[in-house]
Write an enzyme that holds these catalytic residues in place. Structure first.
Site, short mmCIF file in Angstrom:
data_model
loop_
_atom_site.label_atom_id
_atom_site.label_comp_id
_atom_site.label_asym_id
_atom_site.label_seq_id
_atom_site.Cartn_x
_atom_site.Cartn_y
_atom_site.Cartn_z
N SER A 235 0.80 -1.22 0.00
CA SER A 235 0.00 0.00 0.00
C SER A 235 0.84 1.27 0.00
CB SER A 235 -0.92 0.00 1.22
OG SER A 235 -0.17 -0.13 2.42
N ASP B 124 6.68 -7.07 12.76
CA ASP B 124 5.93 -7.67 11.65
C ASP B 124 6.67 -8.91 11.16
OD1 ASP B 124 3.88 -7.95 9.83
OD2 ASP B 124 4.70 -6.52 8.39
#
Length: 524
Positions: A132, A288
């Protein structure tokens, strides 16, 4: 007025997409006030056929664009806000979007590096991954006739403006939720969006990701099982990050790992112990750590990539984490409870004994069990119930840590289904405690405290002068009272009046939007 209407119009569109994808179908109507129940029934009418299958919320967020996609990923780390079931749904949300064109990427690189592309790279291949915020290309640099493969991360054009617009909508919702809901205030929804906003802002400056890479490289330079790619600072700017290309085996590629005869249980150990070392020893961890962001190099070391989301823990939080983990390992639940109170996470009016009892209810079911016997979803559910019961306010850094621990354990479990996270964690936790809370650690803490005390003592004259001034002002107020100018009182009244009118108008606009949608559907 215009700003509020703009927010409402964009949110109405988002609500329509949620309704079409069946998101409202998972909401229990009994938990919603009567006006909300009517809205849910209207939403179910426009639900598209086939929306009940698959991850509904993930589909809706993907349709709404990059900011909503990032919001979903962020909320996957906040089961305290969205619930464990929805957080697990959001874990499957893939931050993958079509890449922007090669010509746009080359233009961004040339403009950012302030020189023609050919002077920076000998070659630049097509995008190998697109998300994104940015996409990654494989490229080559050349020096003295020697070519070297590198990874080039390029920011999407105009992505910042779109994120600012959508984040404004998220803040509008959070502020209104906290105005009317005590539970929203307990969960600190505005702070949740603030945290996400700061995270996104850091992700959109690739120099900060490069700095995170550099910091973790320094922290882990002596680690035998872990390393990070080297940064090419000469080819790194706000919009471009150039780093070492990693040719290792992705931990998501189980077939290649099996073909390479990798010791899978040992690989699971490396994943968990590396993460715990970073969190406890350094107070700086990769937040992450899904399998696609981890590689195994030829030397058998883990290599992490994508440092857009990082977590930090201060000294107090690290001590909290270490003592909590040790307390669960040794089943010392009273000490676990005491640490919560000492850290100020649980209000002092609660009973330590009662909180220890609640912690025991969490710890006993998982003690001496392997990972295959432990339901992390049930464990998270119980933790969240306990924190709410004892008025423990949300700690964003601890929630991010907790969620990362769940992901890391899931990665390790995929390599060794019988892995016991407590047994694997024990040596790392004990090493940190012995070094920081043992005799040597206490001496270092005393020396540090003495230095801090000296700094405080040197500032005492200034503190005393300010205290006298404050006391004098308070005495004046107690004699004469707090006076407000008539203009100030009138302005306060006008502000409150505007707030009330706009809240009422917002509710009517939302209601009218749903009525219009219903009318349109009936005309089909």
């Amino acid at each position: 007025m215009i700003s509020a209407l703009t927010h409402i119009a964009r949110l109405a569109r988002a609500g329509f997409v949620f309704a079409r994808e069946g998101v409202f179908g998972v909401v229990d109507p009994s938990l919603v006030p009567p006006p909300g129940q009517l809205a849910l029934r209207l939403a179910r009418i426009i639900e598209r056929p086939g929306a009940k299958s698959g991850p509904r919320l993930s589909r809706a967020l993907t349709r709404l664009g990059p900011a909503y996609l990032k919001l979903g990923q962020f909320l996957a780390t906040r089961p305290d806000v969205v619930g464990v079931a929805m957080a697990r749904d959001l874990e499957s949300l893939q931050d993958r979007l079509p890449p922007f064109s090669q010509s746009e990427a080359e233009a961004v690189i040339a403009q950012s590096l302030e020189r023609p592309l050919a002077l920076s790279f000998a070659s630049l291949g097509p995008a190998v991954a697109a998300a994104s915020i940015a996409q990654v290309h494989r490229a080559e640099t050349e020096q003295d006739g020697v070519r070297k493969p590198v990874a080039v991360k390029v920011l999407r054009p105009n992505v910042a403006a779109r994120f600012r617009r959508d984040l404004g909508d998220f803040f509008f919702v959070a502020h209104n939720a906290e105005t009317y809901s005590a539970e929203a205030r307990r969960l600190r929804l505005v702070e949740v969006i603030n945290t996400m906003s700061r995270s996104v802002a850091m992700e959109m400056d690739l120099r900060l990701e490069a700095a995170a890479l550099s910091e973790m490289a320094e922290n882990t330079r002596d680690d035998p099982d872990f390393r990070v790619p080297a940064v090419d600072w000469d080819r790194t700017t706000h919009n471009v990050l150039t780093m070492e290309w990693i040719d290792g085996i992705a931990l998501s590629d189980h077939a290649r790992l099996a073909q390479s005869n990798v010791d899978l249980p040992d690989l699971g150990r490396k994943v968990i112990q590396s993460f715990l070392r970073h969190a406890l020893r350094d107070g700086f961890f990769h937040a992450d750590m899904h399998p696609g962001n981890l590689f195994l190099d030829e030397a058998g070391r883990l290599v992490a990539v994508d440092f857009g989301i990082m977590g930090r823990l201060g000294g107090k939080e690290r001590r909290f984490l270490a003592e909590i983990l040790l307390g669960f390992i040794t089943r010392d639940y009273r000490r676990v409870a005491e640490v919560h109170f000492e850290a100020g996470y649980v209000p002092g009016h609660h009973s330590v004994e009662n909180f220890a009892q609640a912690i025991r209810a969490i710890g006993e079911p998982i003690h001496n069990r392997t990972a295959e016997d432990i339901s992390m979803a049930k464990l998270l559910t119980l933790l969240l119930e306990v924190t709410g019961l004892f008025d423990m306010r949300t700690r964003p850094e601890l929630i991010l840590l907790q969620k990362t621990m769940v992901v890391v354990e899931g990665v390790a479990r995929s390599f060794d289904p019988k892995l016991d996270i407590w047994k694997i964690a024990d040596p790392v936790v004990r090493e940190w405690i012995e070094r920081n809370l043992g005799p040597v650690g206490r001496i270092q803490g005393a020396l540090s405290g003495a230095g801090e005390l000296g700094r405080v003592m040197s500032g005492l004259p200034t503190i005393a002068a300010r205290s006298v001034a404050v006391i004098e002002q308070m005495e004046t107020m107690s004699r004469e009272g707090l006076r407000l100018a008539p203009e100030t009182i009138a302005a306060m009244g006008r502000t409150e009046g505007r707030k009330s009118r706009w809240r009422t108008l917002a509710l009517w606009v939302i209601a009218a939007t749903f009525i219009a949608i219903l009318f349109a559907v009936r005309q089909l």
